[in-house]
Design a protein around this motif. Sequence first.
Motif, PDB file in Angstrom:
ATOM      1  N   GLY A  53       0.838  -1.196   0.000  1.00 35.79           N
ATOM      2  CA  GLY A  53       0.000   0.000   0.000  1.00 35.79           C
ATOM      3  C   GLY A  53       0.872   1.245   0.000  1.00 35.79           C
ATOM      4  N   ILE A  54       0.558   2.204  -0.861  1.00 34.83           N
ATOM      5  CA  ILE A  54       1.390   3.401  -1.008  1.00 34.83           C
ATOM      6  C   ILE A  54       0.529   4.643  -0.859  1.00 34.83           C
ATOM      7  CG2 ILE A  54       2.887   4.703  -2.572  1.00 34.83           C
ATOM      8  CD1 ILE A  54       3.435   1.907  -3.930  1.00 34.83           C
ATOM      9  N   LEU A  76      -3.391   9.040   2.859  1.00 37.05           N
ATOM     10  CA  LEU A  76      -2.818   8.393   4.038  1.00 37.05           C
ATOM     11  C   LEU A  76      -3.891   7.681   4.861  1.00 37.05           C
ATOM     12  CD1 LEU A  76      -0.428   7.852   5.926  1.00 37.05           C
ATOM     13  CD2 LEU A  76      -0.867  10.090   6.986  1.00 37.05           C
ATOM     14  N   GLU A  77      -5.023   8.327   5.039  1.00 42.33           N
ATOM     15  CA  GLU A  77      -6.102   7.719   5.826  1.00 42.33           C
ATOM     16  C   GLU A  77      -6.591   6.428   5.163  1.00 42.33           C
ATOM     17  OE1 GLU A  77      -8.303  11.505   8.017  1.00 42.33           O
ATOM     18  OE2 GLU A  77      -8.813  11.020   5.947  1.00 42.33           O
ATOM     19  N   ALA A  78      -6.784   6.467   3.849  1.00 49.09           N
ATOM     20  CA  ALA A  78      -7.284   5.288   3.138  1.00 49.09           C
ATOM     21  C   ALA A  78      -6.269   4.154   3.156  1.00 49.09           C
ATOM     22  CB  ALA A  78      -7.637   5.662   1.700  1.00 49.09           C
ATOM     23  N   ALA A  79      -4.993   4.500   2.967  1.00 52.60           N
ATOM     24  CA  ALA A  79      -3.947   3.474   2.960  1.00 52.60           C
ATOM     25  C   ALA A  79      -3.780   2.849   4.342  1.00 52.60           C
ATOM     26  CB  ALA A  79      -2.629   4.085   2.494  1.00 52.60           C
ATOM     27  N   VAL A 106       3.974   1.909   2.515  1.00 51.19           N
ATOM     28  CA  VAL A 106       5.117   2.750   2.172  1.00 51.19           C
ATOM     29  C   VAL A 106       4.567   4.147   1.903  1.00 51.19           C
ATOM     30  CG1 VAL A 106       7.120   3.091   0.680  1.00 51.19           C
ATOM     31  CG2 VAL A 106       6.298   0.769   1.146  1.00 51.19           C
ATOM     32  N   THR A 107       5.056   5.113   2.652  1.00 42.83           N
ATOM     33  CA  THR A 107       4.502   6.469   2.559  1.00 42.83           C
ATOM     34  C   THR A 107       5.423   7.389   1.773  1.00 42.83           C
ATOM     35  OG1 THR A 107       5.520   7.098   4.674  1.00 42.83           O
ATOM     36  CG2 THR A 107       3.275   6.234   4.747  1.00 42.83           C
ATOM     37  N   HIS A 115       4.267  11.499  10.066  1.00 40.30           N
ATOM     38  CA  HIS A 115       3.688  10.169   9.894  1.00 40.30           C
ATOM     39  C   HIS A 115       3.798   9.317  11.165  1.00 40.30           C
ATOM     40  CE1 HIS A 115       4.309  10.671   5.376  1.00 40.30           C
ATOM     41  NE2 HIS A 115       3.083  10.176   5.433  1.00 40.30           N
ATOM     42  N   THR A 116       4.966   9.342  11.800  1.00 40.36           N
ATOM     43  CA  THR A 116       5.253   8.425  12.903  1.00 40.36           C
ATOM     44  C   THR A 116       4.225   8.533  14.012  1.00 40.36           C
ATOM     45  OG1 THR A 116       7.620   8.568  12.392  1.00 40.36           O
ATOM     46  CG2 THR A 116       7.014   7.674  14.538  1.00 40.36           C
TER      47      THR A 116
END
Length: 351
Positions: free
Chosen positions: A10-11, A104-107, A120-121, A139-140
Amino acid sequence: MTQKQQLKIGISIGDLNGIGAEVVLKTFEDERILEFCTPVIFANSKVLSFIKKHLNIDLQFQGISDLNKIIDGKVNVYNVWKENVNINFGTPDTKVGSYALKSLEAATEALKNKQVDILVTAPINKNTIQSEAFNFPGHTDYLAKELQGDSLMFMVSDSLRVGLLTDHVAVKNVASTITPQLIEKKVNSIYHSLEEDFRIRQPKIAVLGINPHSGDNGVIGKEDEEVLKPTLKNINNNGKLVYGPYSADSFFGSQNYKNFDAVIAAYHDQGLIPFKTLSFGNGVNYTAGLSRVRTSPDHGTAFEIAGKGQADETSFKQAVFTGMQIFKNRKEYKELTKNPLKKQPRRKERK
């Protein structure tokens, strides 16, 4: 590995005005990587079509609207939104930041639901992504909340691994933030990650001092003498091979880091400046301590070169492969703990 066994990566697409989409698309332009994984990019196929055309990237992808219809061995773009996005490369834009958050929320939700195996962001702009839904330094911290873990920023490369006692903390607050409890927590997280995620038996860890010259026996600050040293001694007495504090100014230049499986820095720049100097372009930002695997390239949005076709995808590609290796290592570790009589691999010595 057959296609049915391929890991789903997932990206999250990051800030579309930066280089994130470019390094993602360039990574999978090399079709050989599809022999090892199936990428699922959380974005919008029309937007990515515009970006790949603008950058002259030769990549075919499949737009999908249902995560149950992921096509193995192909580049999948899961359409998180339908509307078009106005792209202005190199320009901070809160509207574009809102789409970075949607991605980001969907991934992250797909990762939690095991619809993808690894996250992987791509880089976000920490300013434009801020909102009521995202009030985090990066992100963390966001992923720690969503995945309910004790997250740890762990910068890794082939030759160096650097963790942090404090990550996105203002320098003026570093010393007061470092407590015996925090030190023990971070050391235990890194120790466990080295065993589970990197399959290293009895890892050796070095800890850098808080103050210049590790405080010079209290002459330059007392935190090293009164907090760090006794805590490390206690941890060492309990069986973990943890050493320090070492003076940060000479530790990397003397090559001493090569004697350890990981290094723990007191604060962000103390660890990341030498890491990026020694590993830039090949390093990976790994979030240890979570229930799921998340990696990221070791760079930011690089607005100054966005849209110019100059971005190097090496770090993002390395983040993909590192994520896959950690996922495999975790699986093997769980199998080993279920069957402790199974022969363990020999400890990997640092060269």
